[in-house]
Design an enzyme around this catalytic site. Structure first.
Site, PDB file in Angstrom:
ATOM      1  N   PHE A  10       0.816  -1.221   0.000  1.00  0.00           N
ATOM      2  CA  PHE A  10       0.000   0.000   0.000  1.00  0.00           C
ATOM      3  C   PHE A  10       0.846   1.267   0.000  1.00  0.00           C
ATOM      4  CE2 PHE A  10      -2.277  -3.321   2.456  1.00  0.00           C
ATOM      5  CZ  PHE A  10      -3.150  -3.683   1.453  1.00  0.00           C
ATOM      6  N   ILE A  38       2.128  -8.685  -4.948  1.00  0.00           N
ATOM      7  CA  ILE A  38       1.764  -8.054  -3.670  1.00  0.00           C
ATOM      8  C   ILE A  38       0.333  -8.375  -3.288  1.00  0.00           C
ATOM      9  CG2 ILE A  38       3.402  -6.164  -4.008  1.00  0.00           C
ATOM     10  CD1 ILE A  38       0.880  -4.421  -4.732  1.00  0.00           C
ATOM     11  N   GLY A  39      -0.261  -9.337  -3.998  1.00  0.00           N
ATOM     12  CA  GLY A  39      -1.666  -9.633  -3.774  1.00  0.00           C
ATOM     13  C   GLY A  39      -2.545  -9.011  -4.839  1.00  0.00           C
ATOM     14  N   ARG A  50      -7.446  -0.630 -20.889  1.00  0.00           N
ATOM     15  CA  ARG A  50      -7.908  -1.990 -21.130  1.00  0.00           C
ATOM     16  C   ARG A  50      -7.849  -2.775 -19.818  1.00  0.00           C
ATOM     17  NH1 ARG A  50      -5.947  -6.568 -24.574  1.00  0.00           N
ATOM     18  NH2 ARG A  50      -3.838  -5.756 -24.382  1.00  0.00           N
ATOM     19  N   ILE A  51      -8.936  -3.456 -19.493  1.00  0.00           N
ATOM     20  CA  ILE A  51      -8.982  -4.259 -18.269  1.00  0.00           C
ATOM     21  C   ILE A  51      -8.564  -5.682 -18.644  1.00  0.00           C
ATOM     22  CG2 ILE A  51     -10.435  -5.098 -16.390  1.00  0.00           C
ATOM     23  CD1 ILE A  51      -9.878  -2.035 -16.387  1.00  0.00           C
ATOM     24  N   LEU A  52      -7.473  -6.150 -18.062  1.00  0.00           N
ATOM     25  CA  LEU A  52      -6.872  -7.408 -18.519  1.00  0.00           C
ATOM     26  C   LEU A  52      -7.420  -8.622 -17.780  1.00  0.00           C
ATOM     27  CD1 LEU A  52      -3.226  -6.135 -18.886  1.00  0.00           C
ATOM     28  CD2 LEU A  52      -4.993  -6.303 -20.638  1.00  0.00           C
ATOM     29  N   GLY A 100      -3.538   0.829 -15.441  1.00  0.00           N
ATOM     30  CA  GLY A 100      -3.234   0.586 -14.028  1.00  0.00           C
ATOM     31  C   GLY A 100      -4.345   1.113 -13.149  1.00  0.00           C
ATOM     32  N   GLU A 102      -4.434   2.177  -7.497  1.00  0.00           N
ATOM     33  CA  GLU A 102      -4.700   3.312  -6.604  1.00  0.00           C
ATOM     34  C   GLU A 102      -5.986   4.048  -6.949  1.00  0.00           C
ATOM     35  OE1 GLU A 102      -0.492   5.056  -5.512  1.00  0.00           O
ATOM     36  OE2 GLU A 102      -0.474   4.157  -7.485  1.00  0.00           O
TER      37      GLU A 102
HETATM   38 MO1  MOS Z   1       2.381   3.820  -4.501  1.00  0.00          MO
HETATM   39  S1  MOS Z   1       1.564   4.431  -2.776  1.00  0.00           S
HETATM   40  O1  MOS Z   1       3.411   4.769  -5.423  1.00  0.00           O
HETATM   41  O2  MOS Z   1       2.623   2.194  -4.513  1.00  0.00           O
END
Ligand code: MOS
Length: 713
Positions: free
Chosen positions: A241, A467-468, A603-605, A677, A680
């Site tokens: 995170f 990372i999950g 695009r959602i992979l 991506g 976040e």
């Molecule tokens: Mo982030 S909070 O740059 O993984």
């Protein structure tokens, strides 16, 4: 033969069963034979010096093998720069380098014993006496000393278009509001446990990190070693995170202790220790001023912000680049300042600047909508823009209003009553609120090795991190699709500095970077003739648009080398949140009953993993809005609620009905695969949407997070 995987199809995680069955090896799961256990002793003051350190009783405790203080370590840990500068450390304070104390929770001693329990018992016997000075550990105490952010980070420039002051003064309608956001700590389930093993002059380190290459090079630099003799292994990461980037204070000490006693040493950082060993989201203050026409069109927009940083690191993250580029406006002023406090260096935490900065902006816009009696969605439509109003750079795609419209329809936004405090159900005031999410797309260079054996088995190798988030699955899907082999023929190896550098897990860049890198690698591999044994292998160096050999060299040395292509344009992901809250009329308790998030992120992979990431962000946003705040004891400058009992996070009972919509966003300008991506994206704006719903429910405008009942009754 089974059909290959297809990007875009919902796909179950390839590492799912290993995780569920407990066979997935996290760094802390490993315990080499003969490992000794180390426990940290942390300072109870934030500013001053160690006057006396009495270690005799601790050294005499059963099982104790070593005890490190500043007298033993002194200059043994060499200085390395900050990981977001030219270095590798998440805080450049050198552990146990001297008697000076610069922040609460600074390491003052390390106890090494045969067992963890012995080390912990002995740590309790270390007596530290301080000469303490009064600290200023919060932004509230230090804001008056703030200096321009550009003084510590030259790339953070004022954002200026037109003449804000004149336009604001002349605007028919004005909103002026101040906002505050608190210190927050990442609390991943997995704590940063470090195990160091020396084999002759080679060092192996097991530590959960989101950048093994940085840890390898940084630790080598700290210890004055050739990085080729340091190997860092972090095959799975139990969440970061934003933490677990670069060297923490404890890592070099584990290596030094292991060398001193001739045994592997493991430091188990406790939940309480983690609050100062890792970084945190810094506290911020904001002033927003909006001037508008009566039809809602913005004439003037200003966002002035102050953030806290440590005394010794030049850490700052820009936020006005997003908050003053999101909406059309001819007269703009964005200005950021930084104030130094007696705390460990803050760091990135999920959507570091966007979470606080869009709380302020999106709350102020909601106030403007209220003052003008314009629907908040409509207000955003009237200020939609195809380009950054300050630089004129166009967005590669601009699906923000499509997110708002789809979200509004799914949520039933039309039923909202505009006037606050008009909807009552039993003992609750009910309110609806919305807010935008937006985030620049980041991508970096990466080196990926892909090998195809005779018989169709594929191996993908890169030093990036699971990372999950489902990265391992996405890479397996990509190789499966591009090499036309079944998904279960693909093995993905990550999280080991012995593999080709794959960059950091951060900035929501992993998927964007590595799917592009692996797609190119697979194309090259497919064009190769088979080798003598029937197999083929390529090690592909991926450079995103605009990157050069310098970025690749930086990557190979463990530096953060993220870019925001394409040059001269803005490639962003967008979202819109719609939230319904119920506020207890008697107690002021806020519950989120419903939450629809609509997101456009290229695009959602893997829709399963994407939904998982987005709902995770939406839920964490409840924490950001209603629960999370690290409390500082003003007298000592230390954290008061450094545990999961008192640092409140949303749990199942805090989560209402959640719905995620994924909005089509075809955009290949930032990268060939059209990936944006979304790690976040889900949390950004949730705090504002909840605050705006609270305003709609109660007529009280929340201006400080977390929103607490005492603000509402
Ligand atoms: Mo982030 S909070 O740059 O993984």
């Amino acid at each position: 033969m089974k059909a290959p995987a297809k990007l875009g199809q919902p796909t179950i995680r390839v590492d799912g069963s290993a995780k569920v069955c407990g066979t997935a090896a996290y760094p802390g799961d490993l315990l080499p034979a003969g490992t000794a256990h180390a426990v940290l002793v942390l300072s109870g003051i934030a500013h001053g010096r160690i006057d006396r350190l009495d270690t005799a009783a601790a050294r005499a405790m059963p099982g104790v093998r070593d005890l490190l203080t500043w007298r033993e370590v002194a200059d043994a840990v060499r200085p390395v720069g900050h990981v977001l500068g030219e270095g590798w450390a998440n805080s450049t304070w050198r552990p146990l380098s001297g008697p000076d104390i610069r922040y609460g929770g600074q390491i003052v001693a390390l106890l090494v014993a045969d067992t963890f329990e012995q080390a912990r018992a002995a740590a309790g016997q270390v007596v530290v006496a301080y000469v303490a000075e009064r600290p200023a550990a919060t932004l509230g105490e230090a804001a008056s000393t703030a200096e321009p952010a550009s003084r510590i980070k030259p790339e953070i420039k004022d954002r200026i278009a037109g003449d804000f002051a004149a336009a604001f003064a002349a605007a028919p309608v004005r909103v002026e509001a101040d906002f505050a956001t608190p210190i927050q700590h990442h609390n991943p389930m997995e704590l940063p446990t470090t195990t160091c093993l020396w084999t002759d002059d080679r060092l192996t380190v097991w530590e959960p990190t989101r950048f093994v290459t940085a840890l390898q090079h940084g630790l080598a630099a700290q210890l004055g070693m050739d990085p080729a003799r340091v190997r860092v292994i972090s095959r799975y990461v139990g969440g970061h995170f934003g933490s677990k980037l670069g060297l923490s204070q404890h890592t070099a000490l584990a290596a030094i202790a292991a060398r001193r006693i001739g045994r592997p040493v493991r430091i188990a950082v406790s939940r309480r220790d983690q609050f100062s060993i890792a970084n945190h989201r810094t506290d911020t203050l904001h002033r927003i001023r909006l001037g508008a026409e009566r039809d809602g069109r913005l004439l003037a927009l200003s966002h002035e912000a102050i953030a806290a940083t440590s005394r010794f690191d030049d850490f700052a993250m820009e936020g006005t680049d997003v908050s003053t580029a999101l909406y059309a406006c001819p007269n703009v002023l964005g200005r950021e300042r930084v104030a130094r406090v007696d705390r460990n260096t803050p760091g990135p935490m999920r959507a570091p600047p966007e979470v606080p900065f869009l709380f302020a902006l999106e709350s102020a816009l909601d106030q403007l909508a209220h003052d003008l009696a314009i629907d908040p969605v409509e207000l955003r439509r009237r200020n939609d823009t195809a380009a950054d109003p300050v630089t004129g750079e166009p967005f590669t795609s601009r699906p923000l209003m499509r997110c708002f419209d789809a979200g509004a329809a799914a949520f039933g936004w039309a039923a909202r009553r505009a006037a606050p405090r008009t909807r009552r159900e039993g003992r609750h005031w009910i309110g609806l609120g919305c807010a935008a999410s937006a985030r620049p797309v980041k991508i970096g260079p990466a080196i990926v090795r892909v090998s195809l054996a005779q018989g169709g088995r594929v191996l993908v190798e890169t030093a990036q991190h699971e990372i999950g988030n489902g990265l391992q699955t996405l890479l397996a899907m990509t190789a499966s699709e591009r090499l036309a082999v079944p998904l279960d023929h693909v093995t993905v190896r990550l999280g080991d500095s012995a593999l080709p550098p794959g960059g950091l897990s951060g900035g929501s860049s992993s998927t964007t970077t590595l799917v592009n890198a692996l797609a190119e690698a697979c194309a090259r591999l497919a064009a190769l003739p088979p080798g003598p044994d029937g197999g083929r292998s390529v090690e592909h160096r991926y450079l995103p648009p605009g990157a050069d050999g310098k970025a690749l060299a930086g990557l190979q040395q463990g530096h953060v080398t993220l870019l925001t292509p394409p040059e001269g344009k803005l490639s962003w992901a967008f979202g819109a949140h719609f939230v319904e809250v119920a506020v207890d009329a008697a107690t002021g308790e806020v519950r989120v009953r419903r939450h629809v998030g609509a997101f456009a992120a290229g695009r959602i992979l893997n829709p399963l993993a994407a939904r998982n990431q987005l709902t995770g962000g939406m839920i964490w946003g409840v924490g950001s809005a209603l629960l999370e705040q690290t409390e500082v004891d003003r007298a000592t400058g230390t954290y008061l609620n450094a545990d999961l009992a008192d640092y409140l996070l949303p749990t199942a009972a805090d989560v209402g009905a959640l719905e995620v919509l994924m909005i089509a966003d075809e955009d290949r300008e930032g990268n060939a695969e059209g990936v944006k991506g979304l790690g976040e994206l889900g949390i950004i704006g949730v705090n504002a949407a909840i605050a705006n719903a609270v305003f709609n429910a109660t007529g009280v405008r929340p201006t400080a997070l977390p929103i607490r009942c005492e603000q509402l009754i």
